[in-house]
Design a protein around this motif. Structure first.
Motif, PDB file in Angstrom:
ATOM      1  N   ARG A   1      57.060 117.142 103.110  1.00 13.09           N
ATOM      2  CA  ARG A   1      58.502 116.871 103.209  1.00 13.09           C
ATOM      3  C   ARG A   1      59.259 117.967 103.930  1.00 13.09           C
ATOM      4  NH1 ARG A   1      55.401 113.523 100.046  1.00 13.09           N
ATOM      5  NH2 ARG A   1      56.626 111.981  98.912  1.00 13.09           N
ATOM      6  N   GLU A   2      58.635 119.079 104.160  1.00 11.00           N
ATOM      7  CA  GLU A   2      59.313 120.207 104.799  1.00 11.00           C
ATOM      8  C   GLU A   2      58.641 120.558 106.128  1.00 11.00           C
ATOM      9  OE1 GLU A   2      62.044 121.412 103.741  1.00 11.00           O
ATOM     10  OE2 GLU A   2      62.088 120.462 101.764  1.00 11.00           O
ATOM     11  N   PRO A   3      59.454 120.917 107.155  1.00 14.33           N
ATOM     12  CA  PRO A   3      60.925 121.037 107.175  1.00 14.33           C
ATOM     13  C   PRO A   3      61.581 119.663 107.135  1.00 14.33           C
ATOM     14  CG  PRO A   3      60.041 121.436 109.355  1.00 14.33           C
ATOM     15  CD  PRO A   3      58.859 121.300 108.455  1.00 14.33           C
ATOM     16  N   PHE A   4      62.403 119.432 106.095  1.00 16.07           N
ATOM     17  CA  PHE A   4      62.894 118.089 105.790  1.00 16.07           C
ATOM     18  C   PHE A   4      63.683 117.475 106.936  1.00 16.07           C
ATOM     19  CE2 PHE A   4      65.966 115.095 104.081  1.00 16.07           C
ATOM     20  CZ  PHE A   4      65.152 114.255 103.350  1.00 16.07           C
ATOM     21  N   GLU A   5      64.684 118.199 107.447  1.00 11.66           N
ATOM     22  CA  GLU A   5      65.553 117.628 108.480  1.00 11.66           C
ATOM     23  C   GLU A   5      64.784 117.307 109.753  1.00 11.66           C
ATOM     24  OE1 GLU A   5      68.539 116.549 108.305  1.00 11.66           O
ATOM     25  OE2 GLU A   5      68.800 117.153 106.216  1.00 11.66           O
ATOM     26  N   VAL A   6      63.868 118.186 110.107  1.00 13.83           N
ATOM     27  CA  VAL A   6      63.088 117.972 111.336  1.00 13.83           C
ATOM     28  C   VAL A   6      62.189 116.751 111.183  1.00 13.83           C
ATOM     29  CG1 VAL A   6      61.391 118.973 112.916  1.00 13.83           C
ATOM     30  CG2 VAL A   6      63.152 120.423 111.909  1.00 13.83           C
ATOM     31  N   LEU A   7      61.497 116.640 110.045  1.00 15.15           N
ATOM     32  CA  LEU A   7      60.617 115.497 109.816  1.00 15.15           C
ATOM     33  C   LEU A   7      61.418 114.200 109.653  1.00 15.15           C
ATOM     34  CD1 LEU A   7      57.989 117.059 107.379  1.00 15.15           C
ATOM     35  CD2 LEU A   7      57.650 116.423 109.766  1.00 15.15           C
ATOM     36  N   ALA A   8      62.593 114.296 109.035  1.00 15.48           N
ATOM     37  CA  ALA A   8      63.430 113.104 108.886  1.00 15.48           C
ATOM     38  C   ALA A   8      63.879 112.590 110.252  1.00 15.48           C
ATOM     39  CB  ALA A   8      64.643 113.418 108.017  1.00 15.48           C
ATOM     40  N   ASP A   9      64.259 113.504 111.138  1.00 13.44           N
ATOM     41  CA  ASP A   9      64.710 113.095 112.477  1.00 13.44           C
ATOM     42  C   ASP A   9      63.560 112.642 113.361  1.00 13.44           C
ATOM     43  OD1 ASP A   9      67.393 113.541 112.036  1.00 13.44           O
ATOM     44  OD2 ASP A   9      67.313 115.637 112.652  1.00 13.44           O
ATOM     45  N   GLY A  10      62.427 113.337 113.271  1.00 12.01           N
ATOM     46  CA  GLY A  10      61.334 113.077 114.192  1.00 12.01           C
ATOM     47  C   GLY A  10      60.314 112.070 113.725  1.00 12.01           C
TER      48      GLY A  10
ATOM     49  N   ALA B   1      49.388 119.243 105.691  1.00  9.48           N
ATOM     50  CA  ALA B   1      50.254 120.415 105.507  1.00  9.48           C
ATOM     51  C   ALA B   1      49.967 121.475 106.570  1.00  9.48           C
ATOM     52  CB  ALA B   1      50.051 120.993 104.108  1.00  9.48           C
ATOM     53  N   TYR B   2      48.679 121.682 106.869  1.00  9.38           N
ATOM     54  CA  TYR B   2      48.292 122.660 107.891  1.00  9.38           C
ATOM     55  C   TYR B   2      48.802 122.240 109.275  1.00  9.38           C
ATOM     56  CZ  TYR B   2      45.275 125.123 111.203  1.00  9.38           C
ATOM     57  OH  TYR B   2      44.803 125.867 112.264  1.00  9.38           O
ATOM     58  N   LEU B   3      48.605 120.965 109.623  1.00  6.97           N
ATOM     59  CA  LEU B   3      49.069 120.465 110.923  1.00  6.97           C
ATOM     60  C   LEU B   3      50.587 120.549 111.038  1.00  6.97           C
ATOM     61  CD1 LEU B   3      46.792 117.314 111.353  1.00  6.97           C
ATOM     62  CD2 LEU B   3      46.631 119.481 112.602  1.00  6.97           C
ATOM     63  N   THR B   4      51.277 120.283 109.932  1.00  4.69           N
ATOM     64  CA  THR B   4      52.741 120.346 109.953  1.00  4.69           C
ATOM     65  C   THR B   4      53.207 121.779 110.192  1.00  4.69           C
ATOM     66  OG1 THR B   4      52.853 118.467 108.433  1.00  4.69           O
ATOM     67  CG2 THR B   4      54.838 119.803 108.665  1.00  4.69           C
ATOM     68  N   ARG B   5      52.573 122.752 109.520  1.00  5.51           N
ATOM     69  CA  ARG B   5      52.954 124.161 109.721  1.00  5.51           C
ATOM     70  C   ARG B   5      52.687 124.613 111.146  1.00  5.51           C
ATOM     71  NH1 ARG B   5      50.358 124.788 104.683  1.00  5.51           N
ATOM     72  NH2 ARG B   5      48.494 125.610 105.752  1.00  5.51           N
ATOM     73  N   ARG B   6      51.579 124.162 111.710  1.00  2.00           N
ATOM     74  CA  ARG B   6      51.198 124.615 113.051  1.00  2.00           C
ATOM     75  C   ARG B   6      51.975 123.920 114.165  1.00  2.00           C
ATOM     76  NH1 ARG B   6      46.398 127.352 113.934  1.00  2.00           N
ATOM     77  NH2 ARG B   6      47.190 127.379 116.068  1.00  2.00           N
ATOM     78  N   MET B   7      52.282 122.649 113.995  1.00  3.67           N
ATOM     79  CA  MET B   7      52.815 121.856 115.104  1.00  3.67           C
ATOM     80  C   MET B   7      54.319 121.602 115.046  1.00  3.67           C
ATOM     81  SD  MET B   7      49.745 119.002 115.409  1.00  3.67           S
ATOM     82  CE  MET B   7      50.363 118.336 116.963  1.00  3.67           C
TER      83      MET B   7
ATOM     84  N   ASP C   1      61.055 123.292 115.490  1.00  2.00           N
ATOM     85  CA  ASP C   1      62.409 122.754 115.511  1.00  2.00           C
ATOM     86  C   ASP C   1      62.436 121.300 115.981  1.00  2.00           C
ATOM     87  OD1 ASP C   1      61.554 123.412 118.016  1.00  2.00           O
ATOM     88  OD2 ASP C   1      63.484 124.168 118.718  1.00  2.00           O
ATOM     89  N   ARG C   2      61.264 120.764 116.301  1.00  2.89           N
ATOM     90  CA  ARG C   2      61.164 119.353 116.672  1.00  2.89           C
ATOM     91  C   ARG C   2      59.759 118.854 116.353  1.00  2.89           C
ATOM     92  NH1 ARG C   2      58.574 117.982 121.352  1.00  2.89           N
ATOM     93  NH2 ARG C   2      57.698 119.699 122.565  1.00  2.89           N
ATOM     94  N   VAL C   3      59.595 117.525 116.375  1.00  2.00           N
ATOM     95  CA  VAL C   3      58.290 116.912 116.098  1.00  2.00           C
ATOM     96  C   VAL C   3      57.639 116.540 117.426  1.00  2.00           C
ATOM     97  CG1 VAL C   3      57.095 114.975 115.030  1.00  2.00           C
ATOM     98  CG2 VAL C   3      59.052 116.027 113.868  1.00  2.00           C
ATOM     99  N   PRO C   4      56.497 117.158 117.780  1.00  2.00           N
ATOM    100  CA  PRO C   4      55.851 116.838 119.055  1.00  2.00           C
ATOM    101  C   PRO C   4      55.212 115.445 119.031  1.00  2.00           C
ATOM    102  CG  PRO C   4      54.510 118.391 117.812  1.00  2.00           C
ATOM    103  CD  PRO C   4      55.792 118.235 117.055  1.00  2.00           C
ATOM    104  N   PRO C   5      55.105 114.790 120.189  1.00  2.52           N
ATOM    105  CA  PRO C   5      54.518 113.437 120.243  1.00  2.52           C
ATOM    106  C   PRO C   5      53.105 113.373 119.676  1.00  2.52           C
ATOM    107  CG  PRO C   5      55.633 113.947 122.306  1.00  2.52           C
ATOM    108  CD  PRO C   5      55.625 115.210 121.500  1.00  2.52           C
TER     109      PRO C   5
END
Length: 433
Positions: free
Chosen positions: A284-293, A234-240, A243-247
């Motif tokens: 699961r959040e941000p849902f759309e960003v994680l779903a796409d990335g 959860a912490y890594l998701t908030r920080r990283m 609007d997109r998922v970094p490699p």
């Protein structure tokens, strides 16, 4: 005389060719299955069986042995395992508590009832089948392990196949569709817990000390996942993730997925539970960003690698080896599987106020097993609980119960927008004429 390096190169080349063949045959039969109102997974399962000893292997010269040589099969198994772990991660990630909103009581009643009846009937059937399938590759299998595994295998509902089926039949927004999806979500979690318990018992070999060790290590694993890994993710998701998922984030997820799978294997259950648990604790959040990335790329990997899992399964299925008694056993297995899930879901559905027709549809949906059942059966095969004939019969049961729902399910009425679109199309065609 070929050198060792040349031989190794030829084996790798054979693996690449095998993957190409599996993908093409699976795509063709998957498309044919859709035409016949079946989920594509039915065609892919049939493709795996057809390329194995059950059909292709019966032709003169045994083409299966030449196309899928013995040296290539360990590589195919490793590739299939990667696809399987990525798929199980997706299953865990797709479990959404919001599915249960307003349906907790009904979903709980349907899932518990269908699991309890299916499990009980499975254990009862095991008592009749055990004496003929108690030895696997020269090793004796305990009745406890065999009975628990049969019960767990009968209890499963394939959540991903069910979701696809509801979408294709326009039932996702209906009362029966929503309840089936919520019930299948609860059903899957309970069934995986049953299977994990069975795997632990088999691995411990009945020794109380080993069983206690696996239980303690499993409790520690669950605590670490809940109290350390989940907050860290959860912490890594908030920080990283913005609007997109970094490699780097994807790399860390893949590493965590495989480490979690290694941990459950080391504990003594199975790698698939580690993959499922890692997906379950995934934010699961941000849902759309994680779903796409994350989710969609992982689904793409599964789409390419899972057909390899079907051929690995198909190579262990030999329908021609089923004896006369085996045919009777197969009929009993299919009847018990259908009765456990259909009756176990229909009755509580009716008690929650559904008409008999809707309750029966709910039972048909909960009887869908598909790919999830094959995963469980392969676990049983790898643990030495199922012999080859029992494995073949259980795979056929998974195929029949999955194929049964499609032709019997009604299509939900079209939405107002769809009807308006059809009227507009017909009007345009009339004016053109």
């Amino acid at each position: 005389m070929k050198s060792l390096a040349q031989h190794s190169d030829l084996v790798i080349a054979a693996v690449m060719a095998d993957i190409a063949i599996v993908l093409l045959v699976g795509a063709v039969l998957g498309r044919l299955a859709r035409y016949l109102r079946q989920p594509p997974v039915v065609g892919e399962i049939v493709a795996g069986i057809a390329l194995g000893p059950s059909l292709l292997g019966l032709l003169p010269g045994n083409p299966t042995a030449h196309i899928f040589p013995t040296e290539a099969r360990p590589y195919l198994s490793a590739i299939a395992q990667v696809g399987l772990l990525v798929f199980m991660f997706g299953i865990g990630w797709e479990f959404d508590k919001r599915l249960l909103n307003g349906r907790r009581g009904a979903a709980g009643a349907v899932s518990i009832s269908s699991i309890a009846l299916a499990f009980g009937l499975g254990v009862g059937l095991a008592t009749m089948l055990y004496s003929h399938h108690d030895t696997v590759k020269g090793h004796h299998t305990s009745f406890t392990a065999f009975a628990l595994f049969m019960g767990a295998a009968m209890s499963i509902t394939a959540f991903p196949v069910l979701a696809r089926m509801l979408t294709e039949h326009r039932m996702m927004g209906t009362r029966v569709g929503a309840l089936a999806l919520a019930s299948a979500a609860v059903d899957d979690v309970l069934a995986w817990c049953l299977l994990a318990l069975t795997a632990a018992i088999v691995t411990a070999g009945g020794a109380a000390g080993d069983m206690a060790q696996i239980g303690v290590l499993s409790a520690i694993y669950v605590a670490v996942m809940a109290l350390v890994a989940r907050p860290l993710l959860a912490y890594l998701t908030r920080r990283m993730v913005r609007d997109r998922v970094p490699p780097l984030y994807v790399i860390m997820l893949v590493a965590g997925l495989f480490l979690s799978s290694y941990a459950t294997t080391w504990i003594g259950i199975h790698a698939i539970f580690g993959a499922f648990a890692f997906g379950f604790i995934m934010p699961r959040e941000p849902f759309e960003v994680l779903a796409d990335g994350v989710k969609r790329p992982f689904d793409g990997i599964s789409m390419v690698l899972l057909p390899v899992f079907f051929i690995v399964t198909g190579l262990n299925v030999d329908i021609s080896a089923i004896s006369g008694r085996g045919v009777i056993e197969l009929i009993a297995i299919v009847l018990v599987a259908c009765a456990g899930k259909i009756v176990g879901a229909t009755i509580p559905g009716r008690l929650t106020g559904m008409p008999w027709r809707e309750a029966g549809t709910l039972g048909l949906l909960m009887n869908t097993r598909g790919l999830t059942e094959l995963i469980i059966l392969n676990v049983g095969l790898s643990l030495g609980v199922l012999d080859s004939q029992m494995f073949t019969m259980m795979v056929l049961m998974a195929l029949v119960t999955t194929a049964l729902a499609g032709p019997l399910l009604p299509n939900a009425p079209a939405s107002p927008d769809e009807l308006a679109g059809r009227r507009s199309t017909r009007s345009d065609q009339t004016q053109a004429a």
